[in-house]
Design a protein around this motif. Structure first.
Motif, PDB file in Angstrom:
ATOM      1  N   ASP A 249      39.124  33.032  38.151  1.00  0.00           N
ATOM      2  CA  ASP A 249      38.847  32.131  39.262  1.00  0.00           C
ATOM      3  C   ASP A 249      37.489  32.434  39.873  1.00  0.00           C
ATOM      4  O   ASP A 249      36.797  31.543  40.362  1.00  0.00           O
ATOM      5  N   LEU A 250      37.128  33.735  39.846  1.00  0.00           N
ATOM      6  CA  LEU A 250      35.875  34.178  40.452  1.00  0.00           C
ATOM      7  C   LEU A 250      35.247  35.248  39.581  1.00  0.00           C
ATOM      8  O   LEU A 250      35.908  36.195  39.171  1.00  0.00           O
ATOM      9  N   ILE A 251      33.955  35.084  39.270  1.00  0.00           N
ATOM     10  CA  ILE A 251      33.176  36.113  38.574  1.00  0.00           C
ATOM     11  C   ILE A 251      32.200  36.697  39.580  1.00  0.00           C
ATOM     12  O   ILE A 251      31.509  35.966  40.299  1.00  0.00           O
ATOM     13  N   ILE A 252      32.154  38.037  39.658  1.00  0.00           N
ATOM     14  CA  ILE A 252      31.217  38.714  40.565  1.00  0.00           C
ATOM     15  C   ILE A 252      30.289  39.596  39.745  1.00  0.00           C
ATOM     16  O   ILE A 252      30.739  40.446  38.974  1.00  0.00           O
ATOM     17  N   LEU A 253      28.984  39.375  39.904  1.00  0.00           N
ATOM     18  CA  LEU A 253      27.991  40.251  39.297  1.00  0.00           C
ATOM     19  C   LEU A 253      27.662  41.343  40.306  1.00  0.00           C
ATOM     20  O   LEU A 253      27.189  41.057  41.411  1.00  0.00           O
ATOM     21  N   PRO A 254      27.901  42.611  39.958  1.00  0.00           N
ATOM     22  CA  PRO A 254      27.764  43.702  40.938  1.00  0.00           C
ATOM     23  C   PRO A 254      26.330  44.178  41.083  1.00  0.00           C
ATOM     24  O   PRO A 254      25.412  43.708  40.393  1.00  0.00           O
ATOM     25  N   GLY A 255      26.143  45.145  41.971  1.00  0.00           N
ATOM     26  CA  GLY A 255      24.854  45.785  42.111  1.00  0.00           C
ATOM     27  C   GLY A 255      24.475  46.543  40.856  1.00  0.00           C
ATOM     28  O   GLY A 255      25.317  46.895  40.033  1.00  0.00           O
TER      29      GLY A 255
END
Length: 482
Positions: free
Chosen positions: A291-297
């Protein structure tokens, strides 16, 4: 009874033996007794860091220990922080500020200078606090690093402080770890080791007692405490990504486990949310639907961009967006969402430019100045203007039309970017999920309208109290030993 040690050092037979949590627990216990205690780690190598009130950067574990002690985090609590940017090089941060980028060999020669910074910080803490609780790094038995050591026995010998040695029984071989570590130490180092802590024990203590008796006979030193394995703790990790828990919620969040991922503690609140299934996808693993993709630091944005390309992430993100999914980029992940990342001075590797994902109209240039700030504001994308707080740690400067629609208003200024179609959000803000209102607003934006909330501060405090309660026998033994 007053605490009899002005400086006490906790070292481990291995990395992740539990040094950080033992120091945090002792800090909390001493705080309860009215002792003014400060945590201290001479040298930390970690990509999880925190911003201090004096505007510097320290390891995340020392910030957690400061919370346990009930004192403001300060750069003197971790005077040397190494942030790896490659397998052989790291950014060297001294007293909270970037000093240089060095390879391992050059830094080893530089340690005589670094030791002076360590001793200065330790002395300042002694002047302000009743007790300094010191955490070692890795293991004191690393023979190849004994020369110029500033992180373990080299520091203990310099300031002449006692050492407690922690070993993790859960990983096996605990008696060999302890006896072998002592065998690698010098006579004076063995003498200053006042006893052992067996950490993460589960089972019948009666079955362990013959081994404890043997250990004390072999070494002539006491086992100060056997600490239990505690499940379900919510504590900031020093560096390594914690094992992924079993899926709980129906709302799936996917994060690429970048080789140089930094500040993955950003995702702790999502891990704890009962309606969220958070998954870190490692190298070569299939990328699941989400549902959600997060690209991290990232500590190496251009290098990690190439890693994303090598494992098919750009195509998967494009497909995800076509089907209506949402994407968040945090810090380095935000920079990846733009058109290009340039590094003319080679701040994170070889100088040059790398095409980014092209999802937001902006470019980023790496510059020597690092922004370090604790911040607070509101979620501009949220009708209720939910409050948000966190911190910024980044070297890049981003510009472009994407900033015409900010994601947040931070300290009265626009921050981050929201795409025209509302599917992509980028920000330099770390810790954006840590307040109950902000995580609720971000998840609603991403498609989850949940009545459940997560309060990371309350969870952290409860866990610190749990580890302190469990560590009381160690404090009692230290008081009797003196």
């Amino acid at each position: 009874m007053p605490f009899p040690y002005q400086t006490l050092m906790v070292q481990g037979t291995t990395s992740d033996a539990g040094k950080s949590t033992v120091v945090a627990a002792l800090c909390r216990l001493l705080k309860r007794q009215g002792v003014r205690v400060a945590p201290f780690k001479p040298q930390n190598m970690a990509l999880n860091s925190a911003v201090t009130e004096d505007g510097g950067e320290i390891g995340r574990a020392q910030a957690l220990q400061a919370i346990a002690a009930g004192v403001p985090a300060h750069t003197d609590m971790n005077p040397i922080l190494l942030k790896p940017s490659s397998d052989i090089g790291a950014q060297v941060i001294i007293h909270g500020k970037v000093r240089a980028e060095m390879n391992a060999r050059d830094y080893h020669q530089y340690k005589t200078v670094a030791m002076q910074a360590v001793l200065e910080s330790h002395e300042r803490l002694l002047q302000r606090y009743d007790c300094v609780m010191v955490e070692g790094a890795g293991s004191p038995a690393e023979i190849n690093l004994r020369d110029r050591d500033i992180a373990n026995m080299g520091f203990a010998e310099k300031v002449d402080c006692p050492v407690v040695l922690v070993a993790d029984i859960d990983r096996g071989g605990v008696f060999a770890h302890i006896v072998g570590t002592l065998a690698c130490l010098s006579e004076s180092e063995r003498k200053r080791t006042i006893g052992f802590v067996i950490n993460r024990f589960r089972g019948d203590i009666k079955l362990l007692e013959p081994g404890l008796e043997w250990l004390e006979q072999q070494t002539g030193k006491p086992v100060l405490a056997v600490l239990p394995y505690l499940h379900g703790l919510f504590l900031d990790a020093e560096d390594a990504v914690q094992p992924v828990q079993a899926a709980r919620g129906a709302f799936r969040v996917v994060v690429p486990s970048l080789p140089r991922m930094s500040n993955h503690t950003d995702f702790d609140a999502l891990r704890a949310h009962p309606d969220v299934d958070l998954r870190f996808v490692r190298q070569g693993e299939p990328i699941p639907a989400a549902d959600l993709i997060i690209l991290p630091g990232s500590k190496n944005t251009r290098g990690d961009l190439e890693w994303l390309r090598a494992y098919g992430w750009p195509e998967q993100i494009a497909r995800h967006l076509r089907y209506g999914g949402k994407v968040i980029g945090i810090c380095g992940g935000f920079q990846m969402l733009g058109r290009e990342v340039t590094d003319p001075l080679g701040m994170e590797g070889k100088a040059g430019a790398t095409a980014a994902l092209g999802l937001l109209d902006m470019t980023t240039e790496m510059r020597p100045e690092k922004r370090l700030a604790q911040v607070q504001g509101v979620c501009a994308f949220d009708e209720a203007q939910a409050p948000v707080s966190g911190y910024e740690i980044h070297m890049g400067v981003s510009t472009g039309s994407a900033f015409a629609t900010p994601a947040f208003t931070i300290d009265g200024r626009p921050e981050g970017a929201l795409s025209v179609d509302g599917q992509i959000l980028g920000t330099y803000l770390h810790g954006l999920f840590d307040t109950p209102q902000a995580i609720g607003a971000l998840l609603r934006w991403a498609g989850l309208d949940s009545q459940n909330t997560v309060d990371t501060a309350a969870l952290r405090e409860a866990s610190l109290d749990r580890i302190a309660d469990a560590t009381q026998p160690l404090l009692d033994a230290l008081l009797k030993l003196k």
